[in-house]
Design a protein around this motif. Structure first.
Motif, PDB file in Angstrom:
ATOM      1  N   LYS A  73      77.529  34.898  31.249  1.00 29.73           N
ATOM      2  CA  LYS A  73      78.502  34.985  30.154  1.00 29.73           C
ATOM      3  C   LYS A  73      78.116  34.098  28.969  1.00 29.73           C
ATOM      4  O   LYS A  73      78.359  34.443  27.824  1.00 29.73           O
TER       5      LYS A  73
ATOM      6  N   VAL B  99      77.636  33.997  37.189  1.00 30.28           N
ATOM      7  CA  VAL B  99      78.473  34.667  36.186  1.00 30.28           C
ATOM      8  C   VAL B  99      78.592  33.798  34.925  1.00 30.28           C
ATOM      9  O   VAL B  99      78.498  34.287  33.792  1.00 30.28           O
ATOM     10  N   ILE B 100      78.752  32.475  35.127  1.00 27.02           N
ATOM     11  CA  ILE B 100      78.874  31.532  33.995  1.00 27.02           C
ATOM     12  C   ILE B 100      77.608  31.589  33.138  1.00 27.02           C
ATOM     13  O   ILE B 100      77.678  31.706  31.909  1.00 27.02           O
TER      14      ILE B 100
ATOM     15  N   ARG C 272      89.084  29.574  36.256  1.00 25.59           N
ATOM     16  CA  ARG C 272      88.355  29.117  37.446  1.00 25.59           C
ATOM     17  C   ARG C 272      86.887  28.844  37.116  1.00 25.59           C
ATOM     18  O   ARG C 272      86.305  27.868  37.578  1.00 25.59           O
ATOM     19  N   GLU C 273      86.282  29.708  36.289  1.00 27.71           N
ATOM     20  CA  GLU C 273      84.882  29.503  35.895  1.00 27.71           C
ATOM     21  C   GLU C 273      84.738  28.210  35.080  1.00 27.71           C
ATOM     22  O   GLU C 273      83.793  27.452  35.268  1.00 27.71           O
ATOM     23  N   ARG C 274      85.724  27.964  34.219  1.00 25.93           N
ATOM     24  CA  ARG C 274      85.697  26.729  33.423  1.00 25.93           C
ATOM     25  C   ARG C 274      85.802  25.505  34.349  1.00 25.93           C
ATOM     26  O   ARG C 274      85.126  24.506  34.172  1.00 25.93           O
TER      27      ARG C 274
ATOM     28  N   LEU D 227      84.870  32.327  29.463  1.00 29.76           N
ATOM     29  CA  LEU D 227      85.054  32.002  30.881  1.00 29.76           C
ATOM     30  C   LEU D 227      86.525  32.055  31.301  1.00 29.76           C
ATOM     31  O   LEU D 227      87.413  31.720  30.526  1.00 29.76           O
ATOM     32  N   THR D 228      86.730  32.450  32.546  1.00 21.74           N
ATOM     33  CA  THR D 228      88.085  32.419  33.107  1.00 21.74           C
ATOM     34  C   THR D 228      88.415  30.954  33.406  1.00 21.74           C
ATOM     35  O   THR D 228      87.529  30.095  33.405  1.00 21.74           O
TER      36      THR D 228
ATOM     37  N   TYR E  74      79.912  32.201  41.051  1.00 25.58           N
ATOM     38  CA  TYR E  74      80.554  31.724  39.822  1.00 25.58           C
ATOM     39  C   TYR E  74      79.500  31.218  38.834  1.00 25.58           C
ATOM     40  O   TYR E  74      79.538  31.532  37.649  1.00 25.58           O
TER      41      TYR E  74
END
Length: 199
Positions: free
Chosen positions: A179, A175-176, A141-143, A138-139, A172
């Protein structure tokens, strides 16, 4: 004589570890702590050579304590049940001298203590192997979004806190989940926690 402080919240294990290490001719357990806070106090007052520390303890975790011990002249060996790469990564950043798993034998622990005193770093092989495997996908921001979900925030609250639209938050989240290869928010939080990726 190698002077040792042990921090472990399971009293029976704390007692057993202390007795085993005291049997070694060149080692002496000078203090025993039930949490990271007590461990720090003992290290400051007793100035041992090594602090052997569990990770998941009440009041202050072993990793939090290890980060603070960095500036004291005491070597740290993490002794834990958890072969979690995120924990290992954080321990590395805290500059610990050893990271062993609790299924190690007492001979292995004693020999690791001597190696650490001789200036070596000792890490459980399964963690070193894992270190070159999985990284947090995760990026930042995603975290951040996932942490807010873990703290019980809903889509609207997350959007408001991060100054983004609810649609962006939903993107988001999708995507999370993708991933982390999970199907819902609860699984995502569980997976992320198991890997030790929450800061």
């Amino acid at each position: 004589m190698i002077r040792i402080v042990i921090a472990e919240d399971q009293r029976m294990l704390l007692g057993a570890l202390g007795s085993l290490l005291d049997l070694e001719d060149d080692m002496e357990v000078v203090g025993k702590a039930n949490n990271g806070e007590e461990a720090l106090a003992l290290v400051r007052s007793l100035q041992p050579d090594i602090c052997i520390m569990d990770i998941e303890m009440p009041i202050k975790s072993g990793l939090d304590a290890a980060e603070e011990l960095k500036c004291l002249d005491c070597k740290v060996i993490i002794l834990t049940t958890f072969a979690i790469f995120g924990y290992f990564e954080r321990a590395m950043k805290a500059g610990v001298n050893g990271y062993l798993l609790k299924d190690s034998s007492s001979e292995e622990l004693a020999s690791s203590i001597r190696s650490v005193m001789a200036g070596k770093r000792i890490y459980a092989p399964e963690l070193v192997d894992g270190a070159y495997g999985e990284e947090n996908p995760l990026t930042e921001r995603e975290r951040e979004v996932l942490e807010l979900i873990a703290n019980g925030k809903n889509t609207k609250e997350i959007a408001s806190q991060l100054y983004i639209t609810t649609g962006t938050v939903r993107n988001y989240i999708s995507v999370i989940l993708d991933k982390l290869q999970v199907s819902n928010r609860i699984e995502a939080i569980t997976r992320f926690k198991e890997k030790g990726w929450f800061k």
